[in-house]
Design a protein around this motif. Structure first.
Motif, PDB file in Angstrom:
ATOM      1  N   PHE A 108       0.856  -1.181   0.000  1.00  0.00           N
ATOM      2  CA  PHE A 108       0.000   0.000   0.000  1.00  0.00           C
ATOM      3  C   PHE A 108       0.894   1.233   0.000  1.00  0.00           C
ATOM      4  O   PHE A 108       1.927   1.244   0.670  1.00  0.00           O
ATOM      5  CB  PHE A 108      -0.859   0.066   1.274  1.00  0.00           C
ATOM      6  CG  PHE A 108      -1.899  -1.016   1.374  1.00  0.00           C
ATOM      7  CD1 PHE A 108      -3.044  -0.989   0.594  1.00  0.00           C
ATOM      8  CD2 PHE A 108      -1.744  -2.058   2.293  1.00  0.00           C
ATOM      9  CE1 PHE A 108      -4.012  -1.977   0.717  1.00  0.00           C
ATOM     10  CE2 PHE A 108      -2.708  -3.050   2.414  1.00  0.00           C
ATOM     11  CZ  PHE A 108      -3.848  -3.011   1.628  1.00  0.00           C
ATOM     12  N   VAL A 148       1.059   4.887   1.337  1.00  0.00           N
ATOM     13  CA  VAL A 148       0.365   5.784   2.273  1.00  0.00           C
ATOM     14  C   VAL A 148       1.102   7.115   2.306  1.00  0.00           C
ATOM     15  O   VAL A 148       2.323   7.173   2.144  1.00  0.00           O
ATOM     16  CB  VAL A 148       0.259   5.179   3.703  1.00  0.00           C
ATOM     17  CG1 VAL A 148      -0.721   4.027   3.726  1.00  0.00           C
ATOM     18  CG2 VAL A 148       1.604   4.711   4.224  1.00  0.00           C
ATOM     19  N   ALA A 172       2.045  -5.110   3.215  1.00  0.00           N
ATOM     20  CA  ALA A 172       1.112  -5.785   4.129  1.00  0.00           C
ATOM     21  C   ALA A 172       1.221  -7.294   4.025  1.00  0.00           C
ATOM     22  O   ALA A 172       1.055  -8.014   5.003  1.00  0.00           O
ATOM     23  CB  ALA A 172      -0.317  -5.335   3.823  1.00  0.00           C
ATOM     24  N   ASN A 225      -1.877  -8.204  15.458  1.00  0.00           N
ATOM     25  CA  ASN A 225      -2.525  -7.085  14.775  1.00  0.00           C
ATOM     26  C   ASN A 225      -1.603  -6.532  13.699  1.00  0.00           C
ATOM     27  O   ASN A 225      -0.403  -6.378  13.922  1.00  0.00           O
ATOM     28  CB  ASN A 225      -2.839  -5.940  15.759  1.00  0.00           C
ATOM     29  CG  ASN A 225      -3.944  -6.291  16.736  1.00  0.00           C
ATOM     30  OD1 ASN A 225      -3.805  -6.071  17.929  1.00  0.00           O
ATOM     31  ND2 ASN A 225      -5.032  -6.838  16.246  1.00  0.00           N
ATOM     32  N   GLY A 226      -2.184  -6.273  12.537  1.00  0.00           N
ATOM     33  CA  GLY A 226      -1.403  -5.671  11.456  1.00  0.00           C
ATOM     34  C   GLY A 226      -0.541  -6.659  10.687  1.00  0.00           C
ATOM     35  O   GLY A 226       0.258  -6.266   9.833  1.00  0.00           O
ATOM     36  N   ALA A 227      -0.685  -7.953  10.955  1.00  0.00           N
ATOM     37  CA  ALA A 227       0.180  -8.957  10.318  1.00  0.00           C
ATOM     38  C   ALA A 227      -0.107  -9.122   8.824  1.00  0.00           C
ATOM     39  O   ALA A 227       0.771  -9.524   8.064  1.00  0.00           O
ATOM     40  CB  ALA A 227       0.012 -10.308  11.019  1.00  0.00           C
ATOM     41  N   GLY A 228      -1.345  -8.828   8.415  1.00  0.00           N
ATOM     42  CA  GLY A 228      -1.690  -8.981   6.994  1.00  0.00           C
ATOM     43  C   GLY A 228      -2.817  -9.974   6.738  1.00  0.00           C
ATOM     44  O   GLY A 228      -3.079 -10.333   5.593  1.00  0.00           O
ATOM     45  N   LYS A 229      -3.499 -10.388   7.794  1.00  0.00           N
ATOM     46  CA  LYS A 229      -4.559 -11.393   7.650  1.00  0.00           C
ATOM     47  C   LYS A 229      -5.732 -10.872   6.816  1.00  0.00           C
ATOM     48  O   LYS A 229      -6.122 -11.501   5.838  1.00  0.00           O
ATOM     49  CB  LYS A 229      -5.075 -11.826   9.035  1.00  0.00           C
ATOM     50  CG  LYS A 229      -3.998 -12.390   9.946  1.00  0.00           C
ATOM     51  CD  LYS A 229      -4.557 -12.762  11.301  1.00  0.00           C
ATOM     52  CE  LYS A 229      -5.096 -11.593  12.108  1.00  0.00           C
ATOM     53  NZ  LYS A 229      -4.085 -10.600  12.518  1.00  0.00           N
ATOM     54  N   SER A 230      -6.279  -9.734   7.229  1.00  0.00           N
ATOM     55  CA  SER A 230      -7.452  -9.214   6.508  1.00  0.00           C
ATOM     56  C   SER A 230      -7.091  -8.866   5.071  1.00  0.00           C
ATOM     57  O   SER A 230      -7.891  -9.081   4.156  1.00  0.00           O
ATOM     58  CB  SER A 230      -8.004  -7.975   7.219  1.00  0.00           C
ATOM     59  OG  SER A 230      -8.444  -8.315   8.513  1.00  0.00           O
ATOM     60  N   THR A 231      -5.879  -8.354   4.874  1.00  0.00           N
ATOM     61  CA  THR A 231      -5.442  -8.018   3.511  1.00  0.00           C
ATOM     62  C   THR A 231      -5.424  -9.282   2.645  1.00  0.00           C
ATOM     63  O   THR A 231      -5.863  -9.251   1.494  1.00  0.00           O
ATOM     64  CB  THR A 231      -4.042  -7.363   3.559  1.00  0.00           C
ATOM     65  OG1 THR A 231      -4.111  -6.236   4.440  1.00  0.00           O
ATOM     66  CG2 THR A 231      -3.593  -6.916   2.192  1.00  0.00           C
ATOM     67  N   GLU A 286     -12.361 -12.897  11.861  1.00  0.00           N
ATOM     68  CA  GLU A 286     -12.722 -12.668  13.264  1.00  0.00           C
ATOM     69  C   GLU A 286     -14.226 -12.837  13.541  1.00  0.00           C
ATOM     70  O   GLU A 286     -14.889 -11.917  13.970  1.00  0.00           O
ATOM     71  CB  GLU A 286     -12.234 -11.292  13.713  1.00  0.00           C
ATOM     72  CG  GLU A 286     -10.741 -11.122  13.502  1.00  0.00           C
ATOM     73  CD  GLU A 286     -10.195  -9.879  14.197  1.00  0.00           C
ATOM     74  OE1 GLU A 286     -10.603  -9.641  15.342  1.00  0.00           O
ATOM     75  OE2 GLU A 286      -9.386  -9.183  13.589  1.00  0.00           O
ATOM     76  N   HIS A 314      -8.210 -14.095  16.855  1.00  0.00           N
ATOM     77  CA  HIS A 314      -7.218 -13.873  17.903  1.00  0.00           C
ATOM     78  C   HIS A 314      -7.520 -14.800  19.084  1.00  0.00           C
ATOM     79  O   HIS A 314      -6.845 -14.749  20.103  1.00  0.00           O
ATOM     80  CB  HIS A 314      -7.231 -12.410  18.356  1.00  0.00           C
ATOM     81  CG  HIS A 314      -6.686 -11.479  17.319  1.00  0.00           C
ATOM     82  ND1 HIS A 314      -5.347 -11.425  17.025  1.00  0.00           N
ATOM     83  CD2 HIS A 314      -7.286 -10.605  16.495  1.00  0.00           C
ATOM     84  CE1 HIS A 314      -5.150 -10.536  16.060  1.00  0.00           C
ATOM     85  NE2 HIS A 314      -6.318 -10.023  15.715  1.00  0.00           N
TER      86      HIS A 314
HETATM   87  N1  LIG Z   1      -6.035   0.258   2.727  1.00  0.00           N
HETATM   88  C1  LIG Z   1      -4.851   0.300   3.347  1.00  0.00           C
HETATM   89  N2  LIG Z   1      -3.987   1.314   3.124  1.00  0.00           N
HETATM   90  C2  LIG Z   1      -2.791   1.356   3.727  1.00  0.00           C
HETATM   91  N3  LIG Z   1      -2.340   0.424   4.586  1.00  0.00           N
HETATM   92  C3  LIG Z   1      -3.146  -0.609   4.855  1.00  0.00           C
HETATM   93  C4  LIG Z   1      -4.431  -0.737   4.252  1.00  0.00           C
HETATM   94  N4  LIG Z   1      -5.012  -1.887   4.705  1.00  0.00           N
HETATM   95  C5  LIG Z   1      -4.126  -2.435   5.546  1.00  0.00           C
HETATM   96  N5  LIG Z   1      -3.004  -1.681   5.640  1.00  0.00           N
HETATM   97  C6  LIG Z   1      -1.805  -1.992   6.428  1.00  0.00           C
HETATM   98  O1  LIG Z   1      -1.393  -3.298   6.089  1.00  0.00           O
HETATM   99  C7  LIG Z   1      -0.954  -4.002   7.248  1.00  0.00           C
HETATM  100  C8  LIG Z   1      -1.766  -5.279   7.416  1.00  0.00           C
HETATM  101  O2  LIG Z   1      -3.108  -4.958   7.753  1.00  0.00           O
HETATM  102  P1  LIG Z   1      -4.249  -6.052   7.954  1.00  0.00           P
HETATM  103  O3  LIG Z   1      -5.526  -5.321   8.150  1.00  0.00           O
HETATM  104  O4  LIG Z   1      -4.173  -7.026   6.854  1.00  0.00           O
HETATM  105  O5  LIG Z   1      -3.780  -6.751   9.305  1.00  0.00           O
HETATM  106  P2  LIG Z   1      -4.510  -7.890  10.163  1.00  0.00           P
HETATM  107  O6  LIG Z   1      -3.556  -9.017  10.259  1.00  0.00           O
HETATM  108  O7  LIG Z   1      -5.856  -8.148   9.629  1.00  0.00           O
HETATM  109  O8  LIG Z   1      -4.592  -7.206  11.591  1.00  0.00           O
HETATM  110  P3  LIG Z   1      -5.749  -7.233  12.730  1.00  0.00           P
HETATM  111  O9  LIG Z   1      -5.471  -8.447  13.555  1.00  0.00           O
HETATM  112  O10 LIG Z   1      -5.480  -5.985  13.489  1.00  0.00           O
HETATM  113  O11 LIG Z   1      -7.073  -7.260  12.041  1.00  0.00           O
HETATM  114  C9  LIG Z   1      -1.070  -3.017   8.397  1.00  0.00           C
HETATM  115  O12 LIG Z   1       0.174  -2.421   8.572  1.00  0.00           O
HETATM  116  C10 LIG Z   1      -2.079  -2.032   7.905  1.00  0.00           C
HETATM  117  O13 LIG Z   1      -1.872  -0.771   8.479  1.00  0.00           O
END
Ligand SMILES: Nc1ncnc2c1ncn2[C@@H]1O[C@H](COP(=O)(O)OP(=O)(O)OP(=O)(O)O)[C@@H](O)[C@H]1O
Ligand SMILES: [Mg+2]
Length: 333
Positions: free
Chosen positions: A14, A16, A40, A60-66, A183, A216
């Protein structure tokens, strides 16, 4: 067997905006100076077979949702490839839609002001579900998720646990073969979590639905999944059995002792004192270093023990240690 989900060298970056920099910063390399790149997801590969239930965990922030968003076609990868049931999600998103269901626990996909039943009826049109099939599924979901008491209430009036059940019904109303859950138990009490877990096991067993779930809550993992993938800073650091990793990294068991009297903290050659509070002592020890019986004998030589219990390592402890210390031992992947 052919994989239902196949991910190869997947990456998502991404751009930013940096704070406090002008938009006219000098361009150096490929990323403008007023921007910053967040990686991500980096170089992730895995495949999932039909009928599997796989946990996808990481801090948190590991990249799962992405990752989930790329699997559903909401996000386009920066590099690498994904196929889901033979389709490329971001290119064939509408064809894929009928085969997948998604729940983002943090955010409902239901229409806030409509009664739950109306949301489900709208989805029937979105997915073009034949009316007979719709009625059958509706009946089944109302029954197994116990929706009847709030089916006619607007979603905004539902409790979190009711809403999550509504979201699950919405994700499954068209009978998909793959379910992505981001989640699905967040914020729920133990009873509600348990009900959702039983429901997921049931649809996996009876309909063969393949489930990929981020959570989690390690109890979700141990109740639902044999396989776990761990992601950290966008990298896949473990993909394998839940039991195997618990054995490998959680070789430590805990002995909790209740003492007859106050005593100084002992020093023991084959065990580590984890905590000592009043007359209660927590010792951790490894199966391959000392047996429980020998440790009891050793401790009894130094302290008067009234009672004791032994706690086996669980996936929660293992994952906590991996988050804190990383996955260091060889052969883990
Ligand atoms: N649209 C976006 N623009 C910029 N950065 C993003 C975007 N979406 C996610 N990120 C970044 O990518 C990284 C991974 O985010 P992601 O949401 O995939 O984490 P996650 O593992 O789902 O965390 P959580 O457990 O908090 O849900 C984070 O650093 C987040 O800030
Ligand atoms: Mg997330």
């Amino acid at each position: 067997m052919t994989s239902l989900i196949r991910v190869e060298h997947l990456e998502k970056r991404f751009r930013v905006r940096r704070r406090g920099r002008g938009a006219l910063g000098l361009i150096r390399g490929i990323v403008p100076r007023n921007q910053r790149e967040v990686v991500a997801v980096r170089d992730i590969s895995f495949s999932i077979q039909p009928g599997e239930m796989v946990a996808y965990v990481g801090p948190n922030g590991a990249g799962k949702s992405t990752t989930i968003k790329m699997l559903t076609g909401i996000l386009v990868p920066s590099a690498g490839s994904v196929t889901v049931d033979g389709l490329v999600p971001w290119k064939q998103r509408s064809r894929l839609a009928s085969r997948i269901g998604v729940v983002f626990g943090q955010r409902t996909q239901l229409w806030w002001d409509l009664p739950l039943v109306e949301s489900l009826r709208l989805l029937r049109h979105v997915y073009k579900v034949p009316s007979e099939k719709f009625e059958r599924r509706m009946h089944r979901l109302v029954d197994t998720l116990d929706l009847a008491t709030f089916l006619h209430r607007p979603v905004r009036q539902l409790s979190l646990g009711q809403r999550m059940r509504g979201d699950l019904a919405a994700a499954l109303i068209h009978g998909p073969s793959i379910l992505y859950l981001d989640e699905p138990t967040i914020g729920l009490d133990i009873v509600a979590k348990d009900r959702i877990r039983r429901f997921l096991l049931e649809i996996n067993r009876e309909e063969g639905v393949t489930v990929l779930l981020t959570t989690h809550d390690m109890a979700d993992v141990s109740h639902l999944c044999d396989r776990m993938m761990i992601i950290d800073h966008g990298r896949l650091i473990y993909d394998g059995g839940v039991e195997e990793i618990t054995e490998m990294h959680g070789g430590e068991r805990t002995m909790v002792l209740d003492l007859e009297e106050d005593a100084p903290t002992p020093s023991l050659p084959h065990a580590r004192v984890e905590r000592h509070e009043g007359r209660r002592l927590w010792l951790s020890f490894r199966r391959d270093e000392i047996t429980a019986a020998d440790l009891i004998a050793e401790v009894s030589g130094k302290l008067r023990v009234r009672d004791l219990t032994i706690q086996e390592p669980d996936v929660e402890q293992v994952v906590r240690r991996i988050y804190e210390e990383g996955l260091v031992e060889e052969g883990a992947r």
